[in-house]
Design a protein around this motif. Sequence first.
Motif, PDB file in Angstrom:
ATOM      1  N   THR A 104      -0.966  -5.235  -8.227  1.00 48.08           N
ATOM      2  CA  THR A 104      -1.324  -4.454  -9.417  1.00 48.08           C
ATOM      3  C   THR A 104      -0.975  -2.991  -9.171  1.00 48.08           C
ATOM      4  N   PRO A 105      -0.814  -2.203 -10.239  1.00 50.21           N
ATOM      5  CA  PRO A 105      -0.571  -0.771 -10.039  1.00 50.21           C
ATOM      6  C   PRO A 105      -1.696  -0.103  -9.243  1.00 50.21           C
ATOM      7  N   GLN A 106      -2.942  -0.493  -9.505  1.00 47.73           N
ATOM      8  CA  GLN A 106      -4.067   0.102  -8.791  1.00 47.73           C
ATOM      9  C   GLN A 106      -4.102  -0.342  -7.330  1.00 47.73           C
ATOM     10  N   GLY A 107      -3.623  -1.541  -7.059  1.00 49.20           N
ATOM     11  CA  GLY A 107      -3.550  -2.001  -5.676  1.00 49.20           C
ATOM     12  C   GLY A 107      -2.550  -1.205  -4.853  1.00 49.20           C
ATOM     13  N   VAL A 108      -1.501  -0.714  -5.508  1.00 51.29           N
ATOM     14  CA  VAL A 108      -0.472   0.069  -4.820  1.00 51.29           C
ATOM     15  C   VAL A 108      -0.832   1.556  -4.823  1.00 51.29           C
ATOM     16  N   CYS A 109      -1.226   2.092  -5.975  1.00 52.59           N
ATOM     17  CA  CYS A 109      -1.486   3.532  -6.109  1.00 52.59           C
ATOM     18  C   CYS A 109      -2.884   3.936  -5.666  1.00 52.59           C
ATOM     19  N   GLY A 110      -3.866   3.060  -5.867  1.00 54.53           N
ATOM     20  CA  GLY A 110      -5.256   3.360  -5.546  1.00 54.53           C
ATOM     21  C   GLY A 110      -6.135   3.091  -6.756  1.00 54.53           C
ATOM     22  N   SER A 111      -7.384   2.752  -6.503  1.00 54.39           N
ATOM     23  CA  SER A 111      -8.286   2.337  -7.582  1.00 54.39           C
ATOM     24  C   SER A 111      -8.601   3.455  -8.569  1.00 54.39           C
ATOM     25  N   ALA A 112      -8.454   4.720  -8.174  1.00 61.04           N
ATOM     26  CA  ALA A 112      -8.738   5.838  -9.083  1.00 61.04           C
ATOM     27  C   ALA A 112      -7.612   6.083 -10.085  1.00 61.04           C
ATOM     28  N   TYR A 113      -6.464   5.448  -9.887  1.00 57.72           N
ATOM     29  CA  TYR A 113      -5.316   5.621 -10.775  1.00 57.72           C
ATOM     30  C   TYR A 113      -5.405   4.631 -11.931  1.00 57.72           C
ATOM     31  N   LYS A 114      -5.398   5.146 -13.146  1.00 58.30           N
ATOM     32  CA  LYS A 114      -5.454   4.316 -14.348  1.00 58.30           C
ATOM     33  C   LYS A 114      -4.064   4.238 -14.972  1.00 58.30           C
ATOM     34  N   LYS A 136      -2.802  13.771 -10.207  1.00 58.86           N
ATOM     35  CA  LYS A 136      -1.540  13.180  -9.769  1.00 58.86           C
ATOM     36  C   LYS A 136      -1.180  11.941 -10.584  1.00 58.86           C
ATOM     37  N   ASN A 137       0.116  11.789 -10.793  1.00 56.07           N
ATOM     38  CA  ASN A 137       0.683  10.567 -11.354  1.00 56.07           C
ATOM     39  C   ASN A 137       1.225   9.736 -10.206  1.00 56.07           C
ATOM     40  N   CYS A 138       1.231   8.434 -10.416  1.00 54.48           N
ATOM     41  CA  CYS A 138       1.793   7.505  -9.441  1.00 54.48           C
ATOM     42  C   CYS A 138       2.580   6.469 -10.225  1.00 54.48           C
ATOM     43  N   VAL A 139       3.735   6.096  -9.721  1.00 52.77           N
ATOM     44  CA  VAL A 139       4.574   5.110 -10.385  1.00 52.77           C
ATOM     45  C   VAL A 139       4.905   3.990  -9.396  1.00 52.77           C
ATOM     46  N   VAL A 140       4.940   2.759  -9.925  1.00 59.62           N
ATOM     47  CA  VAL A 140       5.241   1.591  -9.104  1.00 59.62           C
ATOM     48  C   VAL A 140       6.003   0.577  -9.954  1.00 59.62           C
ATOM     49  N   THR A 141       6.994  -0.060  -9.371  1.00 62.13           N
ATOM     50  CA  THR A 141       7.761  -1.123 -10.021  1.00 62.13           C
ATOM     51  C   THR A 141       7.303  -2.447  -9.420  1.00 62.13           C
ATOM     52  N   ILE A 142       6.861  -3.370 -10.289  1.00 62.90           N
ATOM     53  CA  ILE A 142       6.333  -4.653  -9.835  1.00 62.90           C
ATOM     54  C   ILE A 142       7.125  -5.798 -10.456  1.00 62.90           C
ATOM     55  N   ARG A 143       7.568  -6.717  -9.631  1.00 68.43           N
ATOM     56  CA  ARG A 143       8.315  -7.879 -10.112  1.00 68.43           C
ATOM     57  C   ARG A 143       7.396  -8.877 -10.803  1.00 68.43           C
ATOM     58  N   SER A 144       7.917  -9.563 -11.812  1.00 64.51           N
ATOM     59  CA  SER A 144       7.170 -10.615 -12.505  1.00 64.51           C
ATOM     60  C   SER A 144       6.962 -11.818 -11.606  1.00 64.51           C
TER      61      SER A 144
END
Length: 133
Positions: free
Chosen positions: A19-29, A52-60
Amino acid sequence: MVGASATIGATAHAAPNVTPQGVCGSAYKTVNSAPIGSLGTVYLTYNSSNGKNCVVTIRSAPGTVKAMSTYIYVPDTGEWGEDYGNYTSYAGPGRVYGKGHCVSWGGHIANVYVQVENSNCAALKERRVTSVR
């Protein structure tokens, strides 16, 4: 035999149910996202406590190694965050300080690329481009 090949080719980014939060951190929405064809999604997240912004690319569908990337850029400040390489499930995180600024972000999986410019700011209209190279 196919399963064995996939396991042998795995990299450090071989995590199911990412998940995006799993990669960026739980405080990132999650504040925005863009599909990368049917291959996955690039997510833009924001942490209001540190700006801060955080971006992540996750495969389906995680699996064999594919070329992947994720990036974020703040045009006003020139700050840049990115990650690229050959991964089995995700690329990232890329982080920048984005509070009060427009951000440009995107990513790719295999030969499908997504770019989102002038995002998440009231001043400019967001522009999205998806391309196959």
